[in-house]
Write a protein that holds these residues in place. Structure first.
Motif, PDB file in Angstrom:
ATOM      1  N   GLY A 140       0.818  -1.204   0.000  1.00 33.33           N
ATOM      2  CA  GLY A 140       0.000   0.000   0.000  1.00 33.33           C
ATOM      3  C   GLY A 140       0.854   1.257   0.000  1.00 33.33           C
ATOM      4  N   VAL A 141       0.206   2.379   0.253  1.00 37.51           N
ATOM      5  CA  VAL A 141       0.878   3.675   0.293  1.00 37.51           C
ATOM      6  C   VAL A 141       0.465   4.375   1.584  1.00 37.51           C
ATOM      7  N   LEU A 142       1.429   4.978   2.260  1.00 31.30           N
ATOM      8  CA  LEU A 142       1.140   5.729   3.477  1.00 31.30           C
ATOM      9  C   LEU A 142       1.475   7.198   3.248  1.00 31.30           C
ATOM     10  N   VAL A 143       0.475   8.058   3.476  1.00 37.75           N
ATOM     11  CA  VAL A 143       0.625   9.493   3.239  1.00 37.75           C
ATOM     12  C   VAL A 143       0.146  10.259   4.470  1.00 37.75           C
ATOM     13  N   ASP A 144       0.872  11.316   4.810  1.00 40.29           N
ATOM     14  CA  ASP A 144       0.458  12.222   5.885  1.00 40.29           C
ATOM     15  C   ASP A 144      -0.410  13.309   5.265  1.00 40.29           C
ATOM     16  N   VAL A 145      -1.714  13.280   5.554  1.00 37.60           N
ATOM     17  CA  VAL A 145      -2.665  14.241   4.998  1.00 37.60           C
ATOM     18  C   VAL A 145      -3.209  15.099   6.146  1.00 37.60           C
ATOM     19  N   HIS A 146      -2.801  16.355   6.196  1.00 36.64           N
ATOM     20  CA  HIS A 146      -3.234  17.270   7.264  1.00 36.64           C
ATOM     21  C   HIS A 146      -2.945  16.685   8.650  1.00 36.64           C
ATOM     22  N   GLY A 147      -1.815  15.983   8.776  1.00 31.73           N
ATOM     23  CA  GLY A 147      -1.459  15.405  10.062  1.00 31.73           C
ATOM     24  C   GLY A 147      -2.111  14.071  10.355  1.00 31.73           C
ATOM     25  N   ILE A 148      -2.920  13.567   9.438  1.00 30.93           N
ATOM     26  CA  ILE A 148      -3.574  12.269   9.598  1.00 30.93           C
ATOM     27  C   ILE A 148      -2.854  11.250   8.728  1.00 30.93           C
ATOM     28  N   GLY A 149      -2.427  10.155   9.329  1.00 32.27           N
ATOM     29  CA  GLY A 149      -1.751   9.112   8.570  1.00 32.27           C
ATOM     30  C   GLY A 149      -2.763   8.257   7.835  1.00 32.27           C
ATOM     31  N   VAL A 150      -2.804   8.368   6.513  1.00 30.91           N
ATOM     32  CA  VAL A 150      -3.769   7.629   5.686  1.00 30.91           C
ATOM     33  C   VAL A 150      -3.025   6.528   4.935  1.00 30.91           C
ATOM     34  N   MET A 151      -3.404   5.293   5.198  1.00 32.68           N
ATOM     35  CA  MET A 151      -2.819   4.163   4.479  1.00 32.68           C
ATOM     36  C   MET A 151      -3.772   3.771   3.357  1.00 32.68           C
ATOM     37  N   ILE A 152      -3.329   3.953   2.120  1.00 29.71           N
ATOM     38  CA  ILE A 152      -4.138   3.651   0.942  1.00 29.71           C
ATOM     39  C   ILE A 152      -3.806   2.235   0.483  1.00 29.71           C
ATOM     40  N   VAL A 153      -4.833   1.371   0.464  1.00 30.41           N
ATOM     41  CA  VAL A 153      -4.633  -0.020   0.064  1.00 30.41           C
ATOM     42  C   VAL A 153      -5.576  -0.340  -1.091  1.00 30.41           C
ATOM     43  N   GLY A 154      -5.385  -1.495  -1.693  1.00 32.29           N
ATOM     44  CA  GLY A 154      -6.222  -1.907  -2.817  1.00 32.29           C
ATOM     45  C   GLY A 154      -5.442  -2.801  -3.755  1.00 32.29           C
ATOM     46  N   VAL A 276      -9.699  11.178  -0.794  1.00 31.05           N
ATOM     47  CA  VAL A 276      -8.832  10.771   0.316  1.00 31.05           C
ATOM     48  C   VAL A 276      -8.591  11.947   1.258  1.00 31.05           C
ATOM     49  N   GLU A 277      -8.377  13.127   0.685  1.00 32.81           N
ATOM     50  CA  GLU A 277      -8.163  14.328   1.490  1.00 32.81           C
ATOM     51  C   GLU A 277      -9.389  14.621   2.354  1.00 32.81           C
ATOM     52  N   MET A 278     -10.580  14.511   1.771  1.00 33.17           N
ATOM     53  CA  MET A 278     -11.809  14.737   2.532  1.00 33.17           C
ATOM     54  C   MET A 278     -12.015  13.664   3.599  1.00 33.17           C
ATOM     55  N   ALA A 279     -11.625  12.424   3.289  1.00 31.74           N
ATOM     56  CA  ALA A 279     -11.746  11.345   4.268  1.00 31.74           C
ATOM     57  C   ALA A 279     -10.873  11.630   5.489  1.00 31.74           C
ATOM     58  N   ALA A 280      -9.668  12.152   5.247  1.00 32.12           N
ATOM     59  CA  ALA A 280      -8.774  12.493   6.356  1.00 32.12           C
ATOM     60  C   ALA A 280      -9.343  13.640   7.190  1.00 32.12           C
ATOM     61  N   MET A 281      -9.887  14.651   6.516  1.00 27.71           N
ATOM     62  CA  MET A 281     -10.470  15.786   7.229  1.00 27.71           C
ATOM     63  C   MET A 281     -11.704  15.364   8.014  1.00 27.71           C
ATOM     64  N   ASN A 282     -12.496  14.447   7.443  1.00 26.66           N
ATOM     65  CA  ASN A 282     -13.685  13.950   8.136  1.00 26.66           C
ATOM     66  C   ASN A 282     -13.290  13.134   9.353  1.00 26.66           C
ATOM     67  N   TYR A 283     -12.211  12.352   9.230  1.00 31.72           N
ATOM     68  CA  TYR A 283     -11.705  11.584  10.371  1.00 31.72           C
ATOM     69  C   TYR A 283     -11.276  12.523  11.496  1.00 31.72           C
ATOM     70  N   ARG A 284     -10.597  13.597  11.128  1.00 36.08           N
ATOM     71  CA  ARG A 284     -10.147  14.553  12.150  1.00 36.08           C
ATOM     72  C   ARG A 284     -11.336  15.220  12.825  1.00 36.08           C
ATOM     73  N   ALA A 285     -12.378  15.543  12.036  1.00 27.84           N
ATOM     74  CA  ALA A 285     -13.582  16.147  12.620  1.00 27.84           C
ATOM     75  C   ALA A 285     -14.246  15.188  13.607  1.00 27.84           C
ATOM     76  N   LYS A 286     -14.295  13.890  13.243  1.00 28.51           N
ATOM     77  CA  LYS A 286     -14.885  12.892  14.139  1.00 28.51           C
ATOM     78  C   LYS A 286     -14.078  12.774  15.423  1.00 28.51           C
ATOM     79  N   SER A 287     -12.756  12.801  15.297  1.00 29.98           N
ATOM     80  CA  SER A 287     -11.905  12.677  16.486  1.00 29.98           C
ATOM     81  C   SER A 287     -12.034  13.888  17.402  1.00 29.98           C
ATOM     82  N   MET A 288     -12.517  15.012  16.848  1.00 27.79           N
ATOM     83  CA  MET A 288     -12.739  16.220  17.649  1.00 27.79           C
ATOM     84  C   MET A 288     -14.176  16.298  18.158  1.00 27.79           C
ATOM     85  N   GLY A 289     -14.984  15.256  17.868  1.00 30.05           N
ATOM     86  CA  GLY A 289     -16.325  15.184  18.427  1.00 30.05           C
ATOM     87  C   GLY A 289     -17.452  15.531  17.488  1.00 30.05           C
ATOM     88  N   TYR A 290     -17.147  15.865  16.214  1.00 32.57           N
ATOM     89  CA  TYR A 290     -18.224  16.199  15.266  1.00 32.57           C
ATOM     90  C   TYR A 290     -18.381  15.067  14.266  1.00 32.57           C
TER      91      TYR A 290
END
Length: 312
Positions: A140-154, A276-290
């Motif tokens: 896979g590929v591991l990328v730091d997106v806005h401070g979120i580690g996103v591992m892209i697999v497939g 993928v960028e939006m998925a990382a931002m959505n993950y960060r929003a969830k981790s902050m309670g939204y």
């Protein structure tokens, strides 16, 4: 498979100075835990973990100063066992002569650190946990997106590296391409990094292998990163139903660490990098309670209640 670390590798990776015993630096370290001999200095050796790195600070050296030369030598010889990987003396303290002698007799390297004892303990422990931890490799590929580690697999050829390349062009950072070495940092953190031979490199079919640091600069790469989110790229299947609301969270457990996982269908015209960028931002929003899906469901429920009241 767990890695091994020698005392020499420890000194090269940290700010430790070899005070004596340079010829013994090939000794292997087998435990991530560090021991500060305290009660042992009083003569109590019933539970002495001699296989760990032994760390001494101002407290231990001050206590030893109260002993006679003969007493110190006896205690130091009991501390210095053949399985002991090394001794570290913190705060640039001059090691007692008896410790130097006992280490030399037992074939143990004696190291000296500049930092205070607690900092030395923390730094060495963190280093050993990353080097000695059980490791697995995943494609896979591991990328730091806005401070979120996103591992892209497939599946191979689905567009993982191309997606990562577009993310890099957008200012995000590459950690690993093609193969990711994973290890558990603690109970809740999974870390990933590239094998040494693949570090900073990315392969794009039709172009070949490219050095991301050379092309985009040092700010476009990162040595290692936590894996916070897994994005699975999957070729679009008409008969398959994909998540629409995002309310059902899937977790994949890797090395006993559960990591959130989403599946993104790949179809002509979809901009995977933005997704993928939006998925990382959505993950960060969830981790902050939204949670947007919970907000939608709550609004929908309120709307249904309101319409029901109107009908009545």
């Amino acid at each position: 498979m767990a890695n091994s670390v020698t005392v020499k590798e420890l000194t090269e990776a940290s700010a430790l100075k070899v005070f004596s015993g340079e010829e013994f630096l090939n000794k292997e370290i087998t435990s991530t835990e560090i021991h500060r001999p305290g009660v042992e200095l009083t003569g109590y050796f019933n539970f002495y973990p001699s296989w760990r790195i032994q760390l001494m600070g101002q407290t231990e050296v001050s206590f030893l100063a109260r002993m006679s030369t003969e007493e110190r030598l006896i205690i130091m010889r009991r501390l210095c066992q053949t399985e002991t990987p090394c001794f570290i003396v913190a705060r640039r303290i001059e090691p007692p002569i008896e410790l130097v002698k006992a280490c030399q007799e037992a074939g143990i390297p004696l190291l000296q650190a500049q930092s205070k004892t607690t900092r030395v303990s923390s730094n060495v422990t963190n280093l050993l946990e990353s080097r000695l931890a059980e490791r697995i490799s995943m494609h896979g590929v591991l990328v730091d997106v806005h401070g979120i580690g996103v591992m892209i697999v497939g599946d191979s050829g689905v567009g993982k590296s191309e997606t990562a390349l577009e993310l890099i062009q957008k200012g995000h950072r590459l950690v690993a391409d093609d193969r990711i070495d994973l290890y558990q940092h603690d109970e809740d953190t999974l870390m990933g990094e590239a094998p040494a031979i693949l570090r900073h490199l990315i392969e794009i079919r039709g172009i070949g292998i490219m050095d991301v640091m050379t092309l985009f600069g040092a700010g476009a790469v990162k040595q290692s990163n936590a894996v916070n989110l897994i994005v699975n790229l999957e070729l679009w299947a008409k008969e398959k139903k994909y998540e629409r609301l995002g309310s059902d969270e899937t977790l994949e457990t890797i090395l006993n660490v559960p990591v959130p996982k989403i599946t993104v269908p790949v179809k002509t015209g979809r901009n995977l990098a933005i997704i993928v960028e939006m998925a990382a931002m959505n993950y960060r929003a969830k981790s902050m309670g939204y949670n947007a899906s919970e907000t939608f469901e709550r609004n929908l429920e309120n709307l249904i209640k309101e319409n029901t009241r109107k009908e009545l």
